[in-house]
Design a protein around this motif. Sequence first.
Motif, mmCIF file in Angstrom:
data_model
loop_
_atom_site.group_PDB
_atom_site.id
_atom_site.type_symbol
_atom_site.label_atom_id
_atom_site.label_comp_id
_atom_site.label_asym_id
_atom_site.label_seq_id
_atom_site.Cartn_x
_atom_site.Cartn_y
_atom_site.Cartn_z
ATOM 1 N N LYS A 143 9.661 9.946 -0.512
ATOM 2 C CA LYS A 143 11.217 10.577 -1.170
ATOM 3 C C LYS A 143 12.028 9.290 -1.913
ATOM 4 C CE LYS A 143 10.523 15.323 -0.139
ATOM 5 N NZ LYS A 143 11.238 16.738 0.479
ATOM 6 N N LEU A 144 12.243 8.519 -0.935
ATOM 7 C CA LEU A 144 13.032 7.265 -1.397
ATOM 8 C C LEU A 144 12.531 6.289 -2.749
ATOM 9 C CD1 LEU A 144 14.538 6.317 2.301
ATOM 10 C CD2 LEU A 144 15.593 7.699 0.163
ATOM 11 N N ALA A 145 11.820 6.002 -1.996
ATOM 12 C CA ALA A 145 10.110 5.448 -3.085
ATOM 13 C C ALA A 145 10.408 5.694 -3.954
ATOM 14 C CB ALA A 145 9.369 4.779 -2.288
ATOM 15 N N GLY A 187 5.975 11.771 -5.904
ATOM 16 C CA GLY A 187 6.510 11.744 -6.925
ATOM 17 C C GLY A 187 5.993 10.345 -7.266
ATOM 18 N N LEU A 188 5.903 9.503 -6.055
ATOM 19 C CA LEU A 188 5.381 8.280 -6.403
ATOM 20 C C LEU A 188 4.340 7.937 -7.612
ATOM 21 C CD1 LEU A 188 6.819 5.425 -5.860
ATOM 22 C CD2 LEU A 188 5.002 4.511 -4.798
ATOM 23 N N PRO A 189 5.155 7.759 -8.430
ATOM 24 C CA PRO A 189 3.750 7.264 -9.279
ATOM 25 C C PRO A 189 2.986 5.548 -9.310
ATOM 26 C CG PRO A 189 5.872 6.894 -10.706
ATOM 27 C CD PRO A 189 6.165 7.426 -9.279
ATOM 28 N N GLY A 190 1.659 5.606 -9.651
ATOM 29 C CA GLY A 190 0.015 4.945 -9.302
ATOM 30 C C GLY A 190 0.450 3.321 -9.255
ATOM 31 N N GLU A 191 1.407 4.113 -11.175
ATOM 32 C CA GLU A 191 1.407 2.139 -11.049
ATOM 33 C C GLU A 191 2.292 1.512 -9.640
ATOM 34 O OE1 GLU A 191 4.396 4.554 -13.756
ATOM 35 O OE2 GLU A 191 2.742 4.783 -13.133
ATOM 36 N N ARG A 192 2.719 2.250 -9.200
ATOM 37 C CA ARG A 192 4.359 1.855 -8.401
ATOM 38 C C ARG A 192 3.422 1.923 -6.722
ATOM 39 N NH1 ARG A 192 8.780 5.660 -9.522
ATOM 40 N NH2 ARG A 192 9.684 4.733 -7.235
ATOM 41 N N LEU A 193 1.868 2.169 -6.926
ATOM 42 C CA LEU A 193 1.321 2.517 -5.356
ATOM 43 C C LEU A 193 0.251 2.067 -5.530
ATOM 44 C CD1 LEU A 193 1.633 3.934 -3.221
ATOM 45 C CD2 LEU A 193 0.524 6.255 -4.052
ATOM 46 N N VAL A 194 -0.130 0.495 -4.412
ATOM 47 C CA VAL A 194 -1.680 -0.250 -4.783
ATOM 48 C C VAL A 194 -1.378 -0.111 -2.272
ATOM 49 C CG1 VAL A 194 -2.492 -2.109 -4.369
ATOM 50 C CG2 VAL A 194 -0.360 -1.451 -5.869
ATOM 51 N N ALA A 252 12.226 8.460 -5.650
ATOM 52 C CA ALA A 252 13.789 8.501 -6.640
ATOM 53 C C ALA A 252 14.115 7.292 -6.962
ATOM 54 C CB ALA A 252 15.015 9.382 -5.692
ATOM 55 N N ASP A 253 13.202 6.019 -6.717
ATOM 56 C CA ASP A 253 13.918 4.029 -7.714
ATOM 57 C C ASP A 253 13.550 4.355 -8.141
ATOM 58 O OD1 ASP A 253 14.824 2.361 -7.170
ATOM 59 O OD2 ASP A 253 15.223 2.036 -5.211
ATOM 60 N N PRO A 254 13.719 4.080 -9.275
ATOM 61 C CA PRO A 254 12.042 3.631 -10.106
ATOM 62 C C PRO A 254 12.194 2.207 -10.396
ATOM 63 C CG PRO A 254 14.500 3.687 -11.209
ATOM 64 C CD PRO A 254 14.659 4.459 -9.797
ATOM 65 N N GLU A 255 12.728 1.053 -9.254
ATOM 66 C CA GLU A 255 12.424 0.061 -8.922
ATOM 67 C C GLU A 255 12.387 -0.151 -7.805
ATOM 68 O OE1 GLU A 255 13.725 -2.599 -11.131
ATOM 69 O OE2 GLU A 255 14.495 -1.239 -12.975
ATOM 70 N N SER A 256 11.297 0.704 -6.755
ATOM 71 C CA SER A 256 10.781 0.845 -5.701
ATOM 72 C C SER A 256 9.398 0.820 -6.091
ATOM 73 C CB SER A 256 11.024 1.326 -4.843
ATOM 74 O OG SER A 256 10.912 2.187 -5.219
ATOM 75 N N ALA A 257 8.297 -0.002 -5.789
ATOM 76 C CA ALA A 257 7.224 0.001 -5.121
ATOM 77 C C ALA A 257 6.341 -0.248 -3.747
ATOM 78 C CB ALA A 257 6.328 -1.029 -6.142
ATOM 79 N N VAL A 258 5.195 -0.113 -3.896
ATOM 80 C CA VAL A 258 4.774 0.065 -2.324
ATOM 81 C C VAL A 258 3.396 -0.212 -2.064
ATOM 82 C CG1 VAL A 258 4.542 1.852 -0.418
ATOM 83 C CG2 VAL A 258 6.167 2.407 -2.025
ATOM 84 N N LEU A 259 2.599 -1.095 -1.404
ATOM 85 C CA LEU A 259 1.784 -1.535 -1.181
ATOM 86 C C LEU A 259 1.689 -1.241 0.622
ATOM 87 C CD1 LEU A 259 -0.291 -3.817 -1.035
ATOM 88 C CD2 LEU A 259 0.549 -5.402 -0.591
ATOM 89 N N ILE A 260 0.627 -0.346 0.231
ATOM 90 C CA ILE A 260 -0.300 -0.087 2.041
ATOM 91 C C ILE A 260 -1.121 -0.515 2.273
ATOM 92 C CG2 ILE A 260 -0.558 2.692 3.148
ATOM 93 C CD1 ILE A 260 0.623 4.197 1.360
#
Length: 203
Positions: free
Chosen positions: A108-110, A152-159, A112-120
Amino acid sequence: MMSVLKPSILLLCAVLSGCALSGDKAREVSQKKAPATSKTLAKAPAVDKAWLDAAEQRVRKALTGSAFSVERRGEALAIIAPADRAFNPDRPAMLLPVSLRPLTQVAKLAAADPESAVLIVGHADSRGDAAANRLLSLERARSMAAIFRLSGLPGERLVMRGAGADQPRASNANAAGRAQNRRVELLLTMRSGLPTLLAQQQR
């Protein structure tokens, strides 16, 4: 209390039913891509230190009391989930219920922040078949990625990707080292820093 329980129940149902992400919702990175050059890495935008400092404070607070640990790693925060404490031993790609709350809070933190991205990135120890280890590490990464998508993290910010046993943290010669190597790492950075993380994974 109900506002906390309902999302957790929904997330648990999604994970237990084998929720997988399709290619249009999140990207999976193949290990066979050509490595990035130092010139490519040098051109990547820097991650703002103030952003990283603030994100670290929020993430550490969200993970208080959980089995997850946090490391500052260059221009990213590495959130490390030990597989032996985060996944079901009988169904090794299924998240344990105890993992859902801390994961959801970080997701949720990720989101809510439009500047964030996540690599798992999923990791395994070196025992057994290499291809099977790579597949298991990818399936574990997918399970965690499902939590971020549902939050709610968009796919373009999740890899996501499965590294298998290629990136050990400790020796595979003993049980303690192998336990450290069985893990999933959530690398939280700014969107501008995601290309650098991906390039580092390909080296």
